[in-house]
Design an enzyme around this catalytic site. Structure first.
Site, PDB file in Angstrom:
ATOM      1  N   HIS A  73      43.117  57.885  20.059  1.00  0.00           N
ATOM      2  CA  HIS A  73      43.590  56.917  21.441  1.00  0.00           C
ATOM      3  C   HIS A  73      45.071  56.840  22.086  1.00  0.00           C
ATOM      4  CE1 HIS A  73      39.643  55.938  19.870  1.00  0.00           C
ATOM      5  NE2 HIS A  73      39.620  55.495  18.287  1.00  0.00           N
ATOM      6  N   LYS A 129      46.146  41.070  22.393  1.00  0.00           N
ATOM      7  CA  LYS A 129      44.667  41.262  22.926  1.00  0.00           C
ATOM      8  C   LYS A 129      44.230  40.821  23.439  1.00  0.00           C
ATOM      9  CE  LYS A 129      45.209  46.263  21.878  1.00  0.00           C
ATOM     10  NZ  LYS A 129      45.859  46.890  22.701  1.00  0.00           N
ATOM     11  N   ARG A 168      55.894  46.106  30.609  1.00  0.00           N
ATOM     12  CA  ARG A 168      56.755  47.566  30.860  1.00  0.00           C
ATOM     13  C   ARG A 168      56.239  48.208  31.547  1.00  0.00           C
ATOM     14  NH1 ARG A 168      53.912  51.228  27.819  1.00  0.00           N
ATOM     15  NH2 ARG A 168      52.552  49.981  25.986  1.00  0.00           N
ATOM     16  N   GLU A 183      35.098  45.064  19.228  1.00  0.00           N
ATOM     17  CA  GLU A 183      34.451  45.091  21.277  1.00  0.00           C
ATOM     18  C   GLU A 183      33.338  46.107  21.142  1.00  0.00           C
ATOM     19  OE1 GLU A 183      38.854  45.064  23.878  1.00  0.00           O
ATOM     20  OE2 GLU A 183      37.251  47.205  23.776  1.00  0.00           O
TER      21      GLU A 183
HETATM   22  P1  ADP Z   1      46.850  50.771  23.455  1.00  0.00           P
HETATM   23  O1  ADP Z   1      47.285  49.040  23.221  1.00  0.00           O
HETATM   24  O2  ADP Z   1      46.498  50.596  21.785  1.00  0.00           O
HETATM   25  O3  ADP Z   1      46.721  50.789  24.158  1.00  0.00           O
HETATM   26  P2  ADP Z   1      43.956  50.369  23.975  1.00  0.00           P
HETATM   27  O4  ADP Z   1      43.289  48.543  23.883  1.00  0.00           O
HETATM   28  O5  ADP Z   1      45.044  50.538  25.532  1.00  0.00           O
HETATM   29  O6  ADP Z   1      45.125  49.486  22.689  1.00  0.00           O
HETATM   30  O7  ADP Z   1      42.876  51.242  24.401  1.00  0.00           O
HETATM   31  C1  ADP Z   1      43.688  52.369  23.239  1.00  0.00           C
HETATM   32  C2  ADP Z   1      42.357  53.462  24.222  1.00  0.00           C
HETATM   33  O8  ADP Z   1      41.253  53.764  22.809  1.00  0.00           O
HETATM   34  C3  ADP Z   1      41.621  53.789  25.197  1.00  0.00           C
HETATM   35  O9  ADP Z   1      42.496  53.855  25.976  1.00  0.00           O
HETATM   36  C4  ADP Z   1      40.358  54.033  25.469  1.00  0.00           C
HETATM   37  O10 ADP Z   1      40.645  55.642  24.736  1.00  0.00           O
HETATM   38  C5  ADP Z   1      40.247  53.602  24.016  1.00  0.00           C
HETATM   39  N1  ADP Z   1      39.387  52.985  24.100  1.00  0.00           N
HETATM   40  C6  ADP Z   1      40.308  51.125  24.070  1.00  0.00           C
HETATM   41  N2  ADP Z   1      38.797  50.098  24.097  1.00  0.00           N
HETATM   42  C7  ADP Z   1      37.387  51.046  23.622  1.00  0.00           C
HETATM   43  C8  ADP Z   1      35.953  50.949  24.020  1.00  0.00           C
HETATM   44  N3  ADP Z   1      36.001  49.427  23.937  1.00  0.00           N
HETATM   45  N4  ADP Z   1      35.695  51.894  24.156  1.00  0.00           N
HETATM   46  C9  ADP Z   1      35.471  52.767  23.359  1.00  0.00           C
HETATM   47  N5  ADP Z   1      37.142  53.436  23.898  1.00  0.00           N
HETATM   48  C10 ADP Z   1      38.069  52.367  24.136  1.00  0.00           C
HETATM   49  P1  ADP Z   2      49.923  52.488  25.698  1.00  0.00           P
HETATM   50  O1  ADP Z   2      50.628  51.544  25.031  1.00  0.00           O
HETATM   51  O2  ADP Z   2      48.894  52.236  26.437  1.00  0.00           O
HETATM   52  O3  ADP Z   2      49.650  54.266  24.975  1.00  0.00           O
HETATM   53  P2  ADP Z   2      51.709  53.877  26.619  1.00  0.00           P
HETATM   54  O4  ADP Z   2      50.896  54.991  27.238  1.00  0.00           O
HETATM   55  O5  ADP Z   2      52.854  53.341  28.279  1.00  0.00           O
HETATM   56  O6  ADP Z   2      50.803  53.218  26.542  1.00  0.00           O
HETATM   57  O7  ADP Z   2      52.754  54.266  25.730  1.00  0.00           O
HETATM   58  C1  ADP Z   2      53.424  53.063  25.519  1.00  0.00           C
HETATM   59  C2  ADP Z   2      53.730  53.366  23.427  1.00  0.00           C
HETATM   60  O8  ADP Z   2      53.733  54.533  23.276  1.00  0.00           O
HETATM   61  C3  ADP Z   2      54.492  52.548  22.832  1.00  0.00           C
HETATM   62  O9  ADP Z   2      53.934  51.058  22.751  1.00  0.00           O
HETATM   63  C4  ADP Z   2      54.999  52.771  21.986  1.00  0.00           C
HETATM   64  O10 ADP Z   2      54.200  52.977  20.493  1.00  0.00           O
HETATM   65  C5  ADP Z   2      54.511  55.028  21.893  1.00  0.00           C
HETATM   66  N1  ADP Z   2      56.195  54.980  22.352  1.00  0.00           N
HETATM   67  C6  ADP Z   2      56.067  56.267  22.671  1.00  0.00           C
HETATM   68  N2  ADP Z   2      57.642  56.615  23.105  1.00  0.00           N
HETATM   69  C7  ADP Z   2      58.017  55.881  22.426  1.00  0.00           C
HETATM   70  C8  ADP Z   2      59.292  55.655  22.350  1.00  0.00           C
HETATM   71  N3  ADP Z   2      60.626  56.370  22.221  1.00  0.00           N
HETATM   72  N4  ADP Z   2      59.563  54.030  21.432  1.00  0.00           N
HETATM   73  C9  ADP Z   2      59.557  53.848  21.143  1.00  0.00           C
HETATM   74  N5  ADP Z   2      57.864  53.448  21.403  1.00  0.00           N
HETATM   75  C10 ADP Z   2      57.610  54.674  21.553  1.00  0.00           C
HETATM   76 MG    MG Z   3      46.573  50.684  26.077  1.00  0.00          MG
END
Ligand code: ADP
Ligand code: ADP
Ligand code: MG
Length: 659
Positions: free
Chosen positions: A235, A116, A291, A200
């Site tokens: 989250h 990130k 992905r 952040e």
């Molecule tokens: P991940 O890789 O675990 O999906 P993200 O960076 O996509 O991580 O953030 C996951 C969630 O965390 C977001 O959908 C949002 O709800 C929350 N989030 C992320 N960044 C912020 C922020 N700067 N302020 C408030 N909420 C945040």
């Molecule tokens: P985000 O990373 O923003 O939360 P998604 O909502 O697409 O994106 O969630 C994907 C995440 O969910 C993956 O990064 C993984 O950690 C987890 N996950 C969910 N289901 C599976 C699975 N069947 N096998 C492995 N990882 C999974």
């Molecule tokens: Mg995310």
């Protein structure tokens, strides 16, 4: 086009990819861990190769074993699904080295967006707006704390390598920074093998809005509508929809253009998602997921595209046949049905799915990787199904999804089904744009315990027992009592049911075609038509009651009104007790000890975290239930623990006198 495809994944995503591959005439090849030998994705494949023990680190994350399996079976392409190796550039490179097509972007784009922190630096250059923050390489705690103060509290610490909401900590003020940083780093190392974090500004009423992109190798990059995934717990998304509602046309155009610019900046090819966090009309880049995303079905519903088909065609070198995105039709909403207990802090739940009935009907799609009788183990994700509804308008889609959830039955594990239904029923969800704080703000509704079982449910449970006894006449077992059953005349008996903590005794008189059941002083004439679902008649009213008998209790669902598990006190009920008393702190779930935060002799206060257990990709913080002194610590970091196993023994401080 390829003639064969291996899916380097499990569960619903493997099943979903195979469904398209099969339709396209490809040979389907599965890989599986020992725990998944009998899993649905394996059963559905043409060929399957065992790649190691249950732990993902020894099976689904083993690049060399997966490549070897692909070689042995002659797989021409590998789809990585999501999670596991899907965003691992070394895996994409290993596929290329073995002459196998990787269904996803090239390793360079994956690497560029993989962290990130680095991705944010890159996006800054490409002119994509960012949340104010620090994403540098230097990780000295003092420096990070200083950056946090510069950014201004509250801040969010994120694992740079993070995903799935893990490795993230909200920090309210400077005093809490150091402990939160340690927690985020620990989770980051354990989950991703990389402790780097970024800091952040924590937005306080943000929406999560993302854009699906699709790019071919011939220079076309398209934004395929938006999704709103603001409904989250820990989250992690649990409700997603397309297109994102309640945004202006200007914002929609702007966010889609920013997504295309972000994808182009890294030469992106195949399907990917750019995630933004938005407040009012402002939006900021959060990360790119290189992905297919869990929530891709809502985009498929409104665009009419099969994204997996296009992933395969792009990987095979085909050009997209259109240069502008297809028009959006209607609205789609998805929920993630998870094995977890929302009222116990959304703690994951394991067990055998003794009942698993999924909905169907017009506009409803279900993606799942489990069947009735399968087990939900602690080794993998807690998501057991996605239920998606498509309708002409957002309101239509929500109504369809609510009806679909009312027809869904899962027993054997705790689920978030009631919480999902409560969210969809909430006026705050229907009428305005929810923010990521929605669940926290509406916990009273989302986590509300089910209402007490109504008379109709109690009578339905009694009838289910009476019918089972009648059907089993001559048999043996807990449901076969003959003491009330007479061929002639009437016989009487009582039946004690327990719904919640209220025991209720029903007096039953047997008649030739009906029963007379007395409850709370009122006597009813009751009969039943066998189901499923069973129809019960009480006096002159008939209603549907979906009943299932198990372990000395009856699961009763009255469609649209709720579900209750009603214990039958005079049946053979296996003794079940809460293993943990106040002094004995036990693991609520099988898992791995991530950290032990106390030693024998420590004086601790109620609520203080003593042990951290990692299970199903979640950190559970086990806290002291009372003030006291740690008498003994039975586990060490790294230990595997079983459900109910003692972690810490606590000597309670002077017991508080009842008030
Ligand atoms: P991940 O890789 O675990 O999906 P993200 O960076 O996509 O991580 O953030 C996951 C969630 O965390 C977001 O959908 C949002 O709800 C929350 N989030 C992320 N960044 C912020 C922020 N700067 N302020 C408030 N909420 C945040
Ligand atoms: P985000 O990373 O923003 O939360 P998604 O909502 O697409 O994106 O969630 C994907 C995440 O969910 C993956 O990064 C993984 O950690 C987890 N996950 C969910 N289901 C599976 C699975 N069947 N096998 C492995 N990882 C999974
Ligand atoms: Mg995310």
């Amino acid at each position: 086009m390829f003639r064969s495809l291996m899916v380097a994944n499990r569960g619903e995503i493997a099943v979903r990819v195979f469904r398209t591959a099969r339709r396209m005439g490809l040979r389907c090849i599965a890989v599986h861990s020992e725990a998944d030998a009998g899993a649905m994705h394996v059963a559905m494949a043409d060929e399957a190769i065992a790649i190691g023990p249950a732990a993902a680190a020894e099976s689904y994350l083993r690049i060399e074993r997966i490549i070897e399996a692909a070689r042995r079976t002659g797989a021409e392409a590998i789809h990585p699904g999501y999670g596991f190796l899907s965003e691992n550039p070394a895996f994409a490179e290993a596929c290329a080295a073995a002459g196998i097509a990787f269904v996803g972007p090239g390793p360079a784009a994956m690497r560029a967006m993989g962290g990130k922190a680095a991705a944010k630096a890159l996006m800054e250059k490409a002119g994509v707006p960012l949340v104010p923050g620090y994403h540098g390489a230097a990780q000295d705690p003092g420096l990070l704390a200083a950056e946090a103060s510069r950014i201004g509290y509250p801040v969010l610490i994120k694992a740079s390598a993070g995903g799935g909401g893990r490795g993230m900590r909200v920090v309210a003020d400077a005093a809490a920074f150091v402990e939160a940083l340690a927690g985020a780093q620990r989770e980051a190392s354990a989950s991703f093998g990389d402790a780097q974090v970024l800091v952040e500004r924590y937005l306080t009423r943000p929406r999560h809005i993302e854009v699906q992109v699709l790019a071919d190798t011939h220079g076309t990059t398209l934004a395929l509508s938006t999704r709103d995934c603001s409904i989250q717990r820990r989250h992690q998304k649990i409700v997603e929809e397309a297109p994102a509602p309640f945004i202006s046309d200007a914002m929609r155009t702007g966010i889609e253009a920013a997504a295309v610019a972000a994808a182009r900046a890294v030469g992106y090819v195949n399907a990917g998602t750019i995630e933004f966090i938005a407040e009012d009309d402002a939006f900021f880049f959060m990360e790119m997921n290189t992905r297919l995303q869990v929530e891709h079905p809502v985009t498929e519903a409104v665009t009419g595209l099969d994204l997996v088909e296009w992933q395969l065609r792009i990987a095979a070198g085909e050009a997209l046949p259109f240069t502008t995105a297809p028009a959006v039709t209607g609205h789609a909403v998805e929920v993630r049905l998870c094995a977890e207990d929302p009222r116990a802090g959304w703690r994951p739940s394991t067990g055998r799915l003794s009942r698993f009935v999924m909905p169907d009907g017009e506009g409803v799609r279900v993606d799942t990787g489990v069947r009735e009788g399968d087990s939900v183990t602690p080794h993998y994700d807690s998501m057991i199904a996605k239920i998606i509804a498509h309708g002409g308008t957002r309101g239509d889609a929500i109504a369809r999804l609510r009806a679909a959830l009312a027809a869904t039955r899962v027993e054997g594990v705790a689920t978030n089904l009631d919480a999902l239904a409560a969210i969809l029923a909430h006026a705050g969800f229907a009428e305005a744009a929810p923010t990521t704080g929605f669940i926290a703000a509406h916990e009273d509704v989302v986590l509300a315990p089910p209402p007490p079982a109504p008379t109709r449910a109690l009578i339905a449970a009694a009838v289910a027992v009476l019918v089972a006894e009648r059907d089993a006449e001559g048999g043996a077992g807990p449901w076969c009592r003959h003491d009330g059953w007479r061929l002639f005349g009437r016989a009487r008996r009582t039946l004690t049911l327990r719904a919640g903590d209220r025991p209720v005794t029903l007096a039953i008189a047997y008649g030739p075609a009906a029963w007379e059941i007395t409850l709370d002083g009122a006597t009813h004439n009751v009969s039943a038509e066998a189901g499923p679902p069973m129809r019960v008649r009480i006096d002159d009213a008939r209603y549907v009651a979906d009943c299932s008998l198990r372990d000395g209790s009856v699961g009763v669902t009255l469609p649209g009104q709720g579900s209750w598990r009603i214990a039958v006190e005079d049946a053979l009920t296996p003794a079940s007790g809460d293993l943990a008393g106040d002094d004995r702190i036990a693991s609520p779930i099988p898992g791995r000890v991530a950290a032990v935060l106390c030693v024998a002799g420590d004086a601790v206060t109620r609520g203080q975290v003593l042990v951290v257990i990692e299970a199903m990709k979640t950190e559970l913080r086990i806290a002291a239930p009372v003030d006291g002194t740690v008498a003994r610590v039975d586990v060490a970091a790294g230990d595997q623990v079983e459900e109910g196993m003692e972690l810490v023994k606590l000597e309670a401080a002077t017991a508080s006198a009842p008030g």
